[in-house]
Write an enzyme that holds these catalytic residues in place. Structure first.
Site, PDB file in Angstrom:
ATOM      1  N   THR A 198      32.671  65.858  18.072  1.00 19.91           N
ATOM      2  CA  THR A 198      32.657  65.983  16.599  1.00 19.91           C
ATOM      3  C   THR A 198      33.304  67.323  16.258  1.00 19.91           C
ATOM      4  O   THR A 198      34.522  67.418  16.215  1.00 19.91           O
ATOM      5  CB  THR A 198      31.230  65.870  16.028  1.00 19.91           C
ATOM      6  OG1 THR A 198      30.376  66.800  16.694  1.00 19.91           O
ATOM      7  CG2 THR A 198      30.699  64.476  16.218  1.00 19.91           C
TER       8      THR A 198
ATOM      9  N   THR B  61      20.716  69.574  20.519  1.00 20.71           N
ATOM     10  CA  THR B  61      21.304  68.418  19.852  1.00 20.71           C
ATOM     11  C   THR B  61      22.566  67.961  20.537  1.00 20.71           C
ATOM     12  O   THR B  61      23.505  68.708  20.658  1.00 20.71           O
ATOM     13  CB  THR B  61      21.652  68.763  18.420  1.00 20.71           C
ATOM     14  OG1 THR B  61      20.462  69.118  17.789  1.00 20.71           O
ATOM     15  CG2 THR B  61      22.256  67.570  17.726  1.00 20.71           C
TER      16      THR B  61
ATOM     17  N   LYS C 174      28.385  66.111  24.285  1.00 22.98           N
ATOM     18  CA  LYS C 174      28.995  66.624  23.066  1.00 22.98           C
ATOM     19  C   LYS C 174      27.908  67.388  22.309  1.00 22.98           C
ATOM     20  O   LYS C 174      26.716  67.095  22.410  1.00 22.98           O
ATOM     21  CB  LYS C 174      29.576  65.522  22.183  1.00 22.98           C
ATOM     22  CG  LYS C 174      28.610  64.552  21.564  1.00 22.98           C
ATOM     23  CD  LYS C 174      27.835  64.959  20.338  1.00 22.98           C
ATOM     24  CE  LYS C 174      28.670  65.631  19.281  1.00 22.98           C
ATOM     25  NZ  LYS C 174      27.753  65.979  18.104  1.00 22.98           N
TER      26      LYS C 174
ATOM     27  N   ASN D  65      29.608  75.493   8.482  1.00 20.64           N
ATOM     28  CA  ASN D  65      28.493  74.673   8.040  1.00 20.64           C
ATOM     29  C   ASN D  65      28.297  74.653   6.536  1.00 20.64           C
ATOM     30  O   ASN D  65      27.435  73.932   6.033  1.00 20.64           O
ATOM     31  CB  ASN D  65      27.218  75.118   8.747  1.00 20.64           C
ATOM     32  CG  ASN D  65      27.236  74.673  10.197  1.00 20.64           C
ATOM     33  OD1 ASN D  65      27.244  73.488  10.482  1.00 20.64           O
ATOM     34  ND2 ASN D  65      27.300  75.640  11.106  1.00 20.64           N
TER      35      ASN D  65
ATOM     36  N   GLU E 229      29.391  76.287  17.247  1.00 17.92           N
ATOM     37  CA  GLU E 229      30.161  76.502  16.020  1.00 17.92           C
ATOM     38  C   GLU E 229      30.226  77.976  15.615  1.00 17.92           C
ATOM     39  O   GLU E 229      29.205  78.602  15.358  1.00 17.92           O
ATOM     40  CB  GLU E 229      29.540  75.710  14.878  1.00 17.92           C
ATOM     41  CG  GLU E 229      29.838  74.222  14.994  1.00 17.92           C
ATOM     42  CD  GLU E 229      29.014  73.388  14.026  1.00 17.92           C
ATOM     43  OE1 GLU E 229      28.099  73.936  13.400  1.00 17.92           O
ATOM     44  OE2 GLU E 229      29.298  72.184  13.924  1.00 17.92           O
TER      45      GLU E 229
ATOM     46  N   THR F 203      28.128  67.704   7.709  1.00 16.89           N
ATOM     47  CA  THR F 203      27.981  67.147   9.050  1.00 16.89           C
ATOM     48  C   THR F 203      26.624  66.499   9.159  1.00 16.89           C
ATOM     49  O   THR F 203      25.711  66.861   8.449  1.00 16.89           O
ATOM     50  CB  THR F 203      28.089  68.229  10.130  1.00 16.89           C
ATOM     51  OG1 THR F 203      27.151  69.266   9.835  1.00 16.89           O
ATOM     52  CG2 THR F 203      29.481  68.788  10.219  1.00 16.89           C
TER      53      THR F 203
END
Lengths: 391, 391
Positions: free
Chosen positions: B154, B187, B176, B386, B267, B391
């Site tokens: 993603t 996650t 992922k 974010n 991220e 997302t």
């Protein structure tokens, strides 16, 4: 509108050179009585700053005649030397107040609470602090509350004061705090004063009940400080003894107002977010769900981006220890029910997030308990302020 | 180096139009046996995505013949319709595999695990997904692991795969995850394959023990997803049955490597931070302290600012439910002991934080247990990524 609004209190705020900015950095609040009853609530952090350890001892007697507060240094994680600094400061305040003759009686160091805020891990420049105490004692005034409130600011952009009016008596207050805002308590120094007549036990009950529903439900960034202190001093100067319920109501009102001011001035925040959880199986469940959402960085960054991302609200709520069924949960953001029964409902584009105030309403469909948690968004300003400066 | 490295597996990754970028977005991994034993670990979030609910049912039998995975949509918080979509997808995979004749036997929908990742709260475009499944079945290959790993990305910037070598058998894997990284589990979607011979119970024990010490100790941003799934499929094609300990070791090695890759690609992160807690009274205490520090936004922003602010480390550690004395705590950052006995020690300016790797060592002085938590800093990149995208 300050700690000197109730009768029987004087205060001062002076510049002692603790802050590199040269701003006010030492505050003194004294209770001229006739009563000197008091209560306090402190951080539950294992690393308690020296002034917290000291003031906890002071409060054991239920008597406080003076509170000395400084910004420009937290005196936390400073070992036995830091504790001696706090002890020395309290002794100095007591001696100067006694010598000034302006107080009814001899003041002992054990009647002086101490609060500090600023960088953790550094000793305070004691000579500067004590010189500041001298100036503060000389400057004590019936209208000194505003200067005192200014002297406890750190990254706060404005002084925060309040007053709540009983019948013939009142509660005044000041608070500081802009980062490290989280329960147990929200990170802060707070002094409340009242001219009501109340014994220490009554003050303690009112203060604990009121902080539990106000400051303890602020969760700006999930970080708990080493220096949190909330004090309530009663002079009895009004001659009026309110009921326990009346006292609670005004203390609650004062803390609620001060808490809102904290959220309104949190570091880098662009949103003030009210997370209301209702239809919970218990109040504890409601608080747990609200707090889980308030602490989600993904939720908070979405708010910063004006994105009504209810998926992030649910995924955060779903991590809470609380009794509810996923399929029964509804979520509204600013009155638009974008999630019903755990799935998409109204069009999320209908949600207007342009303003500063955001209301997130989470209906758990599990009971009739309610709680509200206050938080902020997570912005570039927060990252900048907390990465560019040591605090 | 992928899920097709062990013998007995084929895989494919295709573009089905679920991602607006046009990139690969549907992956298929099939186990050609002779065994088809399997184990799975799933998110503990109350809001479990439809594919999680489905795959939990599949794993109850301890048999998985195929895993279909998609990016471009999480199929979470999509109600009964979303669950039907997952069911339909599994049925379609089973029918196509059976019809293709390339598998040993008829495949039932109940042998097909499903994983989805992407935005929460939206239904998947089922027609596109099923068309993608058709292409994936046609494209299944013994070297298809790399394409499958790419199809589950993603916000990941790179595909993440691994292999761990036993004696005559191996464990391959793909994962992922870039945001919403937190325990219970971190996650992610993760598929491990092995050509070892192992019954479902042995696989389950090894997988749970290994995730508990690897993926479960990653805490990038404290947010727990609705879709976390880690699957371990065994083909038995090597003919070798390792001991439970040998199996654990290789599964642990594979997950440890994949976990490091997650932290390396989180991220917006500029730091990979290893928080090692030692001399704790128990391993649970060590994990609690490490996690409290990993979740402190003030600590994480300080790291982003290259500021070895040990006060923020202590104040976060002090909120953990753990048995230790504040005065016994030492802290080193990148091998410089800036805090000893709960107060300042070596000069913090000696700490070099210029690099990407940061090692925080916290000695609690309370026992002999140890644990390591991995996290990242909190950067402008995280806030940007974010807040600017759903997302």
């Amino acid at each position: 509108m300050t700690v000197t609004s109730p009768k029987g209190f004087r205060a001062a705020g002076v510049a002692a050179g603790l802050k590199s900015s040269g701003g006010l950095d030492v505050a003194l609040v004294i209770n001229d009585g006739p009563d000197t009853t008091a209560a306090g609530v402190f951080t539950s952090n294992k690393f308690k700053a020296a002034p917290v350890l000291w003031s906890q001892q002071v409060l054991r007697h239920g008597i406080v005649r003076a509170v000395v507060l400084n910004s420009g240094g937290a005196n936390a994680c400073t070992g036995p030397g830091g504790f001696q600094d706090t002890h020395h400061t309290a002794e100095h305040v007591a001696a100067k107040l006694t010598a000034s003759g302006g107080t009814r009686a001899v003041v002992g160091a054990g009647d002086v609470a101490v609060c500090s805020t600023g960088l953790i891990g550094q000793r305070l420049p004691l000579d500067k602090l004590l010189t500041g105490v001298n100036a503060a004692v000389r400057g004590l005034a019936r209208d000194g509350g505003a200067a005192a409130a200014e002297a406890i600011m750190t990254t706060d952009t404005r002084a925060k004061t309040t007053v709540a009016q009983g019948e013939g008596w009142s509660v005044g207050g000041m608070i500081k705090g802009a980062g490290m805002l989280a329960p147990g308590l929200a990170t802060m120094l707070c002094v409340l004063t009242t001219d009501a007549v109340a014994d220490p036990g009554t003050l303690d009950t009112a203060l604990r009940a009121a902080t539990a529903r106000t400051l303890d439900r602020i969760d700006s960034d999930g970080c708990m400080s080493t220096n949190d202190t909330v004090l309530l001093l009663a002079s009895g100067a009004s001659g009026i003894q309110p009921t326990a319920e009346e006292l609670f109501e005004q203390v609650h009102a004062a803390l609620d107002d001060l808490g809102r001011q904290l959220i309104g001035d949190a570091e880098g925040a662009t949103k003030e977010i009210r997370i209301e959880v209702r239809a919970a199986a218990s109040e504890v469940d409601a608080v747990a769900v609200g707090r889980a959402v308030a602490r989600s960085n993904l939720f908070k960054t979405a708010m910063f981006g004006n994105d009504p991302n209810w998926g992030r609200i649910l995924s955060a709520a779903g991590t809470a220890q609380a009794d509810f069924e996923a399929d029964n949960v509804d979520v509204a953001v600013n009155d638009v029910w974008i999630c019903k029964g755990g799935q998409a409902a109204e069009d999320r584009s209908k949600v207007d997030l342009a303003g500063r105030d955001v209301h997130v309403l989470i209906d758990l469909g599990a009971g009739d308990a309610t709680a509200t948690i206050w938080t902020n968004d997570l912005s570039h300003g927060y990252v900048h302020e907390n990465s560019a400066y040591s605090t």
